[in-house]
Write a protein that holds these residues in place. Structure first.
Motif, PDB file in Angstrom:
ATOM      1  N   HIS A  97      28.546  55.634 -35.135  1.00 36.68           N
ATOM      2  CA  HIS A  97      27.783  56.666 -35.844  1.00 36.68           C
ATOM      3  C   HIS A  97      26.556  56.110 -36.565  1.00 36.68           C
ATOM      4  N   GLY A  98      26.269  54.821 -36.414  1.00 34.97           N
ATOM      5  CA  GLY A  98      25.111  54.252 -37.091  1.00 34.97           C
ATOM      6  C   GLY A  98      25.388  52.846 -37.574  1.00 34.97           C
ATOM      7  N   VAL A  99      24.732  52.480 -38.663  1.00 39.48           N
ATOM      8  CA  VAL A  99      24.818  51.095 -39.138  1.00 39.48           C
ATOM      9  C   VAL A  99      24.680  51.053 -40.651  1.00 39.48           C
ATOM     10  N   ILE A 100      25.316  50.066 -41.255  1.00 38.81           N
ATOM     11  CA  ILE A 100      25.155  49.787 -42.680  1.00 38.81           C
ATOM     12  C   ILE A 100      24.423  48.457 -42.824  1.00 38.81           C
ATOM     13  N   ALA A 101      23.373  48.456 -43.635  1.00 34.86           N
ATOM     14  CA  ALA A 101      22.543  47.258 -43.806  1.00 34.86           C
ATOM     15  C   ALA A 101      22.325  46.987 -45.289  1.00 34.86           C
ATOM     16  N   LYS A 102      21.902  45.784 -45.601  1.00 30.43           N
ATOM     17  CA  LYS A 102      21.616  45.397 -46.987  1.00 30.43           C
ATOM     18  C   LYS A 102      20.201  44.839 -47.098  1.00 30.43           C
ATOM     19  N   PHE A 103      19.613  44.995 -48.282  1.00 32.05           N
ATOM     20  CA  PHE A 103      18.249  44.508 -48.500  1.00 32.05           C
ATOM     21  C   PHE A 103      18.018  44.288 -49.987  1.00 32.05           C
ATOM     22  N   ASN A 104      16.961  43.549 -50.301  1.00 34.67           N
ATOM     23  CA  ASN A 104      16.527  43.330 -51.682  1.00 34.67           C
ATOM     24  C   ASN A 104      15.275  44.145 -51.946  1.00 34.67           C
ATOM     25  N   LEU A 105      15.265  44.908 -53.004  1.00 40.00           N
ATOM     26  CA  LEU A 105      14.023  45.520 -53.468  1.00 40.00           C
ATOM     27  C   LEU A 105      13.235  44.501 -54.281  1.00 40.00           C
ATOM     28  N   LYS A 106      11.980  44.801 -54.533  1.00 38.51           N
ATOM     29  CA  LYS A 106      11.073  43.854 -55.190  1.00 38.51           C
ATOM     30  C   LYS A 106      11.646  43.334 -56.506  1.00 38.51           C
ATOM     31  N   GLU A 107      12.180  44.244 -57.319  1.00 38.74           N
ATOM     32  CA  GLU A 107      12.658  43.836 -58.638  1.00 38.74           C
ATOM     33  C   GLU A 107      13.993  43.107 -58.588  1.00 38.74           C
ATOM     34  N   ASP A 108      14.633  43.127 -57.396  1.00 39.13           N
ATOM     35  CA  ASP A 108      15.967  42.539 -57.283  1.00 39.13           C
ATOM     36  C   ASP A 108      15.987  41.170 -56.611  1.00 39.13           C
ATOM     37  N   VAL A 109      14.838  40.696 -56.142  1.00 35.02           N
ATOM     38  CA  VAL A 109      14.798  39.451 -55.371  1.00 35.02           C
ATOM     39  C   VAL A 109      15.295  38.272 -56.195  1.00 35.02           C
TER      40      VAL A 109
END
Length: 609
Positions: free
Chosen positions: A308-320
């Protein structure tokens, strides 16, 4: 692409290999090196090719991320109880933006579907490239360019940026050999590869990425390869490239500063964003959303699970800086894994798939290099320096005289100073410095084999690999022929990268002495081999780890690229190839992806209209 960089980190961190704020180093003058200054930059008002569809998480805040996605036609939902989770819906989500993902994004977006591409690397254009090895490796390559098999015997190079391997490869455009296509059709029962559909796809790819079949001026190493072959009576072939005939860049392995090379980041992905696709960079897929399949409507083959899709992770600018991860939940009608032969298997396995072919049959096109020194005073016919000019513009095939089978392919590599230094076996401080002083006029040729042995990758970064006896014999034959070519071209000294610093001074030696040297050429793999001396292998092409098969015992995916286990989950990258190709595989991967993505388009119409 094939640089062996075992010692690169320590070399570049040393003051003698560091560049200053002007991208200069005083040592470079002594070794005859300078960074290519040829640049055709964008004007300040000119948009980057993918800006229309690009969302770069490293520059986004919590509020701007939602705004950027919304601006590009996506609806974003946030659960108040899960503040760091973002949910979006689309027709197609593609993990990876290289030769497979880029092509798939173009075909599906142009067919009218809303496509989202997730790329764990970041987005760079010709304005961003420095050609400096340290930062370029860190920014553009998997694991910073320092990736090896578990036993340390083979170094592996893979792109990790928008455009994937196509952004950092060596431009070589070689059509799939006819005997390989016939083998895939006959032995693996995959009729696609001998179909008119596949042939047409190759032609389409050839045109879209701007392949040219002539080179106006060859660089130093390719001049030597061509001359040595001609003097020995060996056939030498011109290699087409996805760049102009005048392209004279020896550092495209760190991104093409002139913008001349036509990777997916300036071709297929541009088509995709023009058709409404969205590319989210700095976003790493963690697992596919796979559930029990209660219905198999419009499906020719029954599957117990459904994606049904995918789960991904990322960093926003303030979270790096605090390494805080946000979560992206993408719901899609069709999900495509196109993150390459090293990362697609671990992603499938972490998502709960269990087909026995996932992660097996990994082929790497193992490589060994030979070098030859050509002082300018005795080899003035070879213009330029070894890091200048198109990386691969000529090749020679090592053919078995009895069977007429190709045993190895000989080409020239890209080796900038840090890579060159990392390859040199240690004999003494004086020898090492002497080698570096000869850098600019030391040519390298590599022998690459179509490996029948294979490896395994079931967890990210955990790669095992073993060549078989035939592979080792073939690469030894290729290495010997590479040395012969260098000698015939006029090298005053030649050698290998074997741990003992194996070398041969050519001037004033007899034919018998040369034969004795060539007879001693060996290809022991790694420091733990049973032989006294060893060589670290290199590779840049990864294939076959989720190969296509006519049933679930012979492949991880079917002839449409769809998982045998989960409906609506497809693989569209080099991992679906049944075996190693035997030549640089960019055209093969893109042509296969073009065929599969057209099939996916038809499947979407049947299942979701």
């Amino acid at each position: 692409m094939i640089s062996c960089l075992l010692n690169l980190n320590s070399n570049i961190s040393h003051k003698n290999f560091q560049a200053n704020e002007n991208s200069e180093n005083p040592v470079w003058k002594a070794i005859g090196y300078n960074v290519d200054k040829l640049e055709e930059k964008f004007s300040e008002k000119e948009a980057r090719p993918l800006d229309k569809g690009m969302v770069e998480t490293i520059y986004e805040t919590e509020s701007s991320f939602v705004h950027s996605l919304t601006q590009k036609g996506l609806t974003v939902n946030k659960d108040p109880k899960q503040r760091d989770t973002y949910k979006i819906t689309c027709d197609v989500v593609i993990v990876g933006s290289g030769c497979g993902g880029g092509v798939a994004a173009s075909v599906l977006a142009k067919s009218g579907y809303k496509v989202v591409v997730l790329e764990k690397g970041n987005y760079f254009t010709k304005n961003d490239y420095s050609s400096l090895e340290g930062p370029s490796m860190s920014q553009l390559y998997e694991n910073g360019g320092i990736l090896s098999t578990i036993d340390g015997k083979t170094m592996i190079m893979a792109g990790s940026t928008v455009g994937g391997g196509s952004a950092i490869n060596w431009s070589a455009c070689i059509k799939t050999p006819k005997n390989v296509l016939q083998e895939w059709s006959d032995e693996h029962k995959l009729q696609l590869f001998t179909s008119s559909e596949y042939k047409s796809a190759v032609d389409t790819v050839w045109e879209r990425i701007g392949v040219t079949e002539k080179c106006v001026e060859e660089g130093f190493q390719n001049q030597i390869l061509r001359t040595g072959c001609e003097r020995l009576g060996f056939e030498v072939e011109a290699v087409a490239r996805n760049s102009s005939k005048n392209h004279y860049c020896g550092s495209c392995c760190y991104g093409c500063k002139s913008g001349d090379k036509k990777g997916t980041d300036v071709t297929w992905l541009v088509d995709a964003v023009d058709a409404g696709a969205v590319i989210i960079s700095g976003c790493k897929a963690e697992k596919f959303i796979i559930e029990k399949n209660s219905r198999n409507l419009h499906c020719e083959r029954i599957r117990k699970k459904k994606c049904h899709g995918v789960i991904a992770k990322f960093n926003l600018k303030e979270d790096v800086n605090i390494n805080k991860k946000s979560i992206l939940h993408v719901e899609a009608k069709v999900t495509i894994s196109a993150c390459g032969a090293l990362l697609t298997p671990p992603l499938l396995i972490s998502s709960g798939l269990r087909n026995q072919n996932i992660g097996l049959n990994l082929h790497l096109h193992p490589v060994l290099m030979a070098w030859g020194y050509f002082p300018e005073e005795t080899s003035s016919e070879y213009k330029g320096k070894h890091y200048q000019g198109g990386i691969i513009t000529s090749l020679c095939k090592v053919v078995d005289s009895k069977s007429n089978n190709v045993r190895a392919v000989i080409e020239a590599p890209a080796l900038l100073p840090g890579s060159f230094a990392g390859l040199c076996p240690w004999e003494s401080g004086l020898d090492y410095k002497t080698r570096m002083l000869k850098y600019a006029r030391t040519a390298h040729l590599f022998a690459m084999v179509r490996d029948r042995g294979s490896g395994k990758v079931r967890a990210e970064g955990r790669i095992s690999y073993k060549m078989n006896k035939e592979d080792k014999e073939n690469i030894r034959a290729g290495l010997k022929e590479a040395l012969q070519i260098l000698i015939a071209a006029g090298a005053v000294e030649v050698g290998t990268h074997r741990s003992d610093g194996q070398r041969f001074k050519c001037n004033g030696t007899t034919a018998m002495e040369l034969k004795e040297f060539l007879d001693q050429i060996s290809a022991p793999q790694g420091p733990k081999s049973m032989e006294k001396y060893w060589t670290t292998y290199s590779t840049a092409h990864q294939m076959g780890s989720c190969r296509m098969g006519i049933d679930d015992t012979r492949g991880a995916v079917d002839d449409n690229g769809e998982s045998w286990e989960a409906q609506d989950l497809f693989v569209c990258d080099a991992s679906v190839l049944p075996t190693a190709v035997g030549v640089n595989p960019m055209i093969t991967i893109q042509a296969t992806a073009y065929c599969l993505s057209n099939k996916i388009t038809e499947i979407l119409k049947r299942r979701h209209t």
